[in-house]
Design an enzyme around this catalytic site. Structure first.
Site, PDB file in Angstrom:
ATOM      1  N   CYS A   2       0.819  -1.202   0.000  1.00 50.44           N
ATOM      2  CA  CYS A   2       0.000   0.000   0.000  1.00 50.44           C
ATOM      3  C   CYS A   2       0.860   1.262   0.000  1.00 50.44           C
ATOM      4  O   CYS A   2       2.041   1.222   0.314  1.00 50.44           O
ATOM      5  CB  CYS A   2      -0.971  -0.007   1.159  1.00 50.44           C
ATOM      6  N   ARG A  27       1.667  -0.727  -7.218  1.00 46.22           N
ATOM      7  CA  ARG A  27       2.137  -1.472  -6.053  1.00 46.22           C
ATOM      8  C   ARG A  27       1.136  -2.516  -5.585  1.00 46.22           C
ATOM      9  O   ARG A  27       1.462  -3.379  -4.790  1.00 46.22           O
ATOM     10  CB  ARG A  27       2.423  -0.508  -4.896  1.00 46.22           C
ATOM     11  N   TRP A  75      -3.409  -2.217   1.162  1.00 46.30           N
ATOM     12  CA  TRP A  75      -3.341  -3.653   0.862  1.00 46.30           C
ATOM     13  C   TRP A  75      -3.494  -4.324   2.214  1.00 46.30           C
ATOM     14  O   TRP A  75      -2.586  -4.308   3.037  1.00 46.30           O
ATOM     15  CB  TRP A  75      -1.992  -3.976   0.206  1.00 46.30           C
ATOM     16  N   ASN A 100       1.441   2.628   6.410  1.00 48.87           N
ATOM     17  CA  ASN A 100       1.905   1.417   5.716  1.00 48.87           C
ATOM     18  C   ASN A 100       2.593   0.559   6.754  1.00 48.87           C
ATOM     19  O   ASN A 100       3.423   1.079   7.505  1.00 48.87           O
ATOM     20  CB  ASN A 100       2.974   1.741   4.661  1.00 48.87           C
ATOM     21  N   GLY A 101       2.317  -0.712   6.772  1.00 46.90           N
ATOM     22  CA  GLY A 101       3.034  -1.604   7.677  1.00 46.90           C
ATOM     23  C   GLY A 101       2.115  -2.284   8.666  1.00 46.90           C
ATOM     24  O   GLY A 101       0.908  -2.425   8.415  1.00 46.90           O
ATOM     25  N   GLU A 483      11.868 -19.087 -12.530  1.00 44.11           N
ATOM     26  CA  GLU A 483      11.411 -17.723 -12.781  1.00 44.11           C
ATOM     27  C   GLU A 483      10.286 -17.736 -13.834  1.00 44.11           C
ATOM     28  O   GLU A 483       9.310 -16.997 -13.720  1.00 44.11           O
ATOM     29  CB  GLU A 483      12.604 -16.855 -13.226  1.00 44.11           C
ATOM     30  N   LYS A 487       6.510 -16.330 -13.257  1.00 40.21           N
ATOM     31  CA  LYS A 487       5.853 -15.330 -14.118  1.00 40.21           C
ATOM     32  C   LYS A 487       4.487 -15.822 -14.550  1.00 40.21           C
ATOM     33  O   LYS A 487       3.509 -15.094 -14.500  1.00 40.21           O
ATOM     34  CB  LYS A 487       6.670 -15.075 -15.397  1.00 40.21           C
ATOM     35  N   GLU A 490       1.994 -15.871 -11.625  1.00 42.19           N
ATOM     36  CA  GLU A 490       1.676 -14.525 -11.137  1.00 42.19           C
ATOM     37  C   GLU A 490       0.631 -13.829 -11.993  1.00 42.19           C
ATOM     38  O   GLU A 490      -0.282 -13.209 -11.469  1.00 42.19           O
ATOM     39  CB  GLU A 490       2.938 -13.633 -11.187  1.00 42.19           C
ATOM     40  N   HIS A 506      11.512 -38.565 -10.327  1.00 43.47           N
ATOM     41  CA  HIS A 506      11.350 -38.757  -8.879  1.00 43.47           C
ATOM     42  C   HIS A 506      10.014 -38.218  -8.388  1.00 43.47           C
ATOM     43  O   HIS A 506       9.863 -37.944  -7.202  1.00 43.47           O
ATOM     44  CB  HIS A 506      12.504 -38.087  -8.127  1.00 43.47           C
ATOM     45  N   LYS A 605       3.553  -4.853  -5.379  1.00 40.82           N
ATOM     46  CA  LYS A 605       4.852  -4.686  -6.019  1.00 40.82           C
ATOM     47  C   LYS A 605       6.002  -4.757  -5.021  1.00 40.82           C
ATOM     48  O   LYS A 605       6.711  -5.748  -4.965  1.00 40.82           O
ATOM     49  CB  LYS A 605       4.878  -3.369  -6.793  1.00 40.82           C
TER      50      LYS A 605
HETATM   51  N1  HGA Z   1      -1.911  -2.787   8.588  1.00 39.68           N
HETATM   52  C1  HGA Z   1      -2.593  -1.774   7.839  1.00 39.68           C
HETATM   53  C2  HGA Z   1      -1.771  -1.297   6.648  1.00 39.68           C
HETATM   54  C3  HGA Z   1      -1.483  -2.418   5.706  1.00 39.68           C
HETATM   55  C4  HGA Z   1      -0.323  -2.208   4.759  1.00 39.68           C
HETATM   56  O1  HGA Z   1       0.647  -1.519   5.016  1.00 39.68           O
HETATM   57  N2  HGA Z   1      -0.350  -2.879   3.582  1.00 39.68           N
HETATM   58  O2  HGA Z   1       0.683  -2.802   2.679  1.00 39.68           O
HETATM   59  C5  HGA Z   1      -3.949  -2.270   7.394  1.00 39.68           C
HETATM   60  O3  HGA Z   1      -4.215  -3.480   7.337  1.00 39.68           O
HETATM   61  O4  HGA Z   1      -4.775  -1.421   7.070  1.00 39.68           O
END
Ligand code: HGA
Length: 610
Positions: A2, A27, A75, A100-101, A483, A487, A490, A506, A605
């Protein structure tokens, strides 16, 4: 993952924030939102699930005017994608935060704050941060002090941007484990999780260090480091040009990026070769003394970068005669390991912000490694700043979630490193000269492979109805098969597995029938005869073969066997060249299947969370 955008300006910021969010779309995200402080002193927020264009529609219907604001693409990590979970999160109607995080200790904090009467409207960890800062603001009456105080109470990885209705024209931001840059303007300043978000408004950036807190106003940027000392951080210019983030004539970023490979491979070689030698100064001025002492190499990376590391292991052991181990960062960081004396710790990451790789590097720094070397595509990223030696790739911004040019330029950087290392460990000068000559010819050969695009598209039609596929390779082409499989899965969502061809009998041979296409990379090398026997095993079970080879390999088109001939290439460089047709194959299968090529479902990303 995100993304965050923020702005403080003399003009309305809504358009800047929206454009920033659009630029961060690559991303990967599931919802988006924005909060703006209006001239009458209220914070107005809009949030929507799905694409940024859905948020844009909302905003078009009821525009928000104001000179400071923050915006976000989410995200989800804590709580499903929904409007209520989308950022910005607020405490009351005065304070807004984007994050983010992950806040690891959010649960006890949530209980504590809820008991005090703070109202929770989402399932996220982020909402805790909003209330915590608001509580600290009430206690201190000082915006920056409030953020600093709140930070002492949270653990985890984060980039945060905060605004408060009582502090007009001010944003407070911080980072710890997730990226954040400040965009420097004239009479206006910006913040974002990625410089690309801000290229329409500035090309001057300050990269925050871990633990920094910054206060941003229209005219001023003040930064405090982890020890609460006011510090100056350098301003650097973005050098890649804005067109790098434009699709141009191509239908997708991924296709554009595949076609950029001749140019970016050349750029990654530039200034690093003489006629017959690799310039080891490309690794840093003191690289020579260090390489001399290396006795082992430990490579740690994730995803596509891990595959690059797997290729490099073949090169390092063959050319330098030095033992090399490769491991995915998410495993490496959580196990005990024995560090051999004089081991170089080598990380590979496109963004330089990959959470697991960064954590592994930080752990390694305490583990007695000789030094840390990073292969990375983003100058100023955490990995670059925290490593002793760096070989930058020159891929330029990579927007497609599925990595293409980042991978091939990583391989180039890894080959340059391997040759520089091997020279200190007995690499014959003639072989080095051969490799240098072949490296110089490589962009032209990649261009030749790109001209096979039409035939590869035709080949792709065989895959559209399939649900599974098997990729085979031997030696340094085995990671290329891995790889290729990555691809395909994904972007086309076809289940794809890669095996070293010798492993076929095997187990995986049991899967082979007419519904299982088998793709193989088969240059004319010392393992070709072995590989041919493996291919016979596939044919004998009715498996349809798709073979990328060269004209000297004597593999011919026949019933159930599709053969595509690539230019001849030095054995050592075959992994680079043979990657390209597999990229094109996945691309065309995905286009034919109608999937979202540049932003495949569920993926992001730069993976800045664990
Ligand atoms: N933990 C937060 C932000 C998620 C995040 O950084 N995603 O890349 C949430 O879940 O909203």
């Amino acid at each position: 993952m995100c993304g965050i955008v923020g702005a403080v300006a003399q003009r309305d910021v809504q358009g800047i924030l929206l454009e920033g969010l659009h630029r961060l779309e690559y991303r990967g995200y599931d919802s988006a939102g924005m909060a703006i402080l209006t001239p009458n002193g209220t914070v107005q927020r809009q949030r929507e699930v799905g694409k940024v264009s859905a948020l844009a529609d909302l905003i078009e219907a009821s525009p928000i005017k104001g000179h400071s604001g923050i915006a976000h693409t989410r995200w989800a990590t804590h709580g499903r994608p929904s409007v209520l979970n989308a950022h910005p999160h607020m405490s009351g109607d005065r304070l807004a935060v984007v994050h983010n995080g992950i806040i690891e200790n959010f649960q006890p904090l949530r209980e504590e704050l809820a008991n005090e009467g703070y109202d929770f409207t989402s399932e996220t960890d982020t909402e805790v941060v909003a209330h915590l800062i608001e509580r600290c603001y009430r206690q201190t009456g000082d915006f920056v002090a409030a953020v600093k105080k709140a930070l002492t109470q949270i653990h985890g990885a984060y980039a945060l941007a905060v605004m408060h209705a009582d502090e007009p024209g001010r944003l407070v931001v911080t980072r710890e484990g997730s990226p954040l840059v400040i965009g420097v303007g004239i009479g206006e300043n910006f913040i974002a999780s990625d410089q690309l978000a801000l290229l329409s408004v500035t090309d001057r950036f300050i990269f925050l260090e871990e633990g920094d807190v910054a206060e941003i106003t229209q005219d001023e940027i003040r930064i405090w480091d982890r020890d609460d000392t006011l510090v100056e951080r350098p301003v650097s210019r973005y050098e890649h040009g804005v067109d790098a983030v434009d699709k141009g004539e191509y239908r997708h970023f991924m296709l554009k990026e595949i076609h950029e490979q001749p140019r970016v491979i050349k750029a990654t070689l530039e200034g690093r070769l003489t006629d017959s030698r690799v310039l080891e100064q490309a690794l840093g001025t003191d690289a020579g003394a260090l390489l001399e002492n290396v006795r082992h190499v430990q490579i740690v990376a994730c995803g596509t970068s891990y595959h690059a590391g797997m290729v490099a292991r073949y090169w390092i052991e063959e050319l330098a005669g030095i033992p090399c181990s490769v491991e995915v960062a998410s495993e490496y960081r959580y196990r005990k390991h024995v560090v051999q004396p004089d081991t170089l710790f080598l990380t590979i990451s496109q963004s330089g912000e990959t959470a697991d790789t960064l954590a592994a590097l930080r752990m390694a720094k305490k583990d007695g490694f000789l030094a840390a070397l990073a292969i990375c595509n983003v100058p100023g990223s955490s990995l670059v700043r925290e490593s002793d030696l760096v070989v930058m790739t020159q891929a330029g911004p990579e927007i497609g979630v599925a990595s293409t040019k980042a991978f091939t330029t990583q391989l180039i950087a890894l080959m340059l490193f391997t040759v520089a290392l091997a020279r200190h460990h007995g690499l014959p000068a003639e072989l080095e000269a051969d490799i240098v000559r072949e490296l110089r010819m490589l962009p032209g050969k990649v261009q030749d492979v790109l001209s096979l695009d039409g035939s590869i598209e035709t080949m792709a039609r065989h895959f559209v109805e399939k649900s599974h596929s098997l990729f085979l390779g031997r030696g340094s082409l085995y990671p290329v098969a891995m790889e290729g499989a990555l691809k395909l899965k994904e972007i086309s969502y076809i289940h794809a597995e890669a095996y070293p061809a010798g492993e076929l009998k095997h187990g995986p041979l049991a899967l082979v029938d007419s519904e299982m296409p088998v793709i193989t990379v088969a240059p004319n090398n010392e393992l070709l005869d072995k590989l041919k026997s493996n291919l016979q095993e596939v044919r004998a079970r009715g498996g349809e073969l798709f073979v990328f080879t060269d004209q000297h390999a004597s593999l011919h088109e026949e019933e159930g066997v599709h053969v595509m001939s690539l230019p001849e290439v030095h054995n050592l460089l075959a992994p680079i060249l043979y990657t390209v047709p597999l990229q094109l194959l996945s691309y065309h299968v995905a286009v034919l299947k109608g999937t979202d090529v540049d932003q495949p479902r569920n993926l992001a990303k730069s993976v800045t969370v664990e």
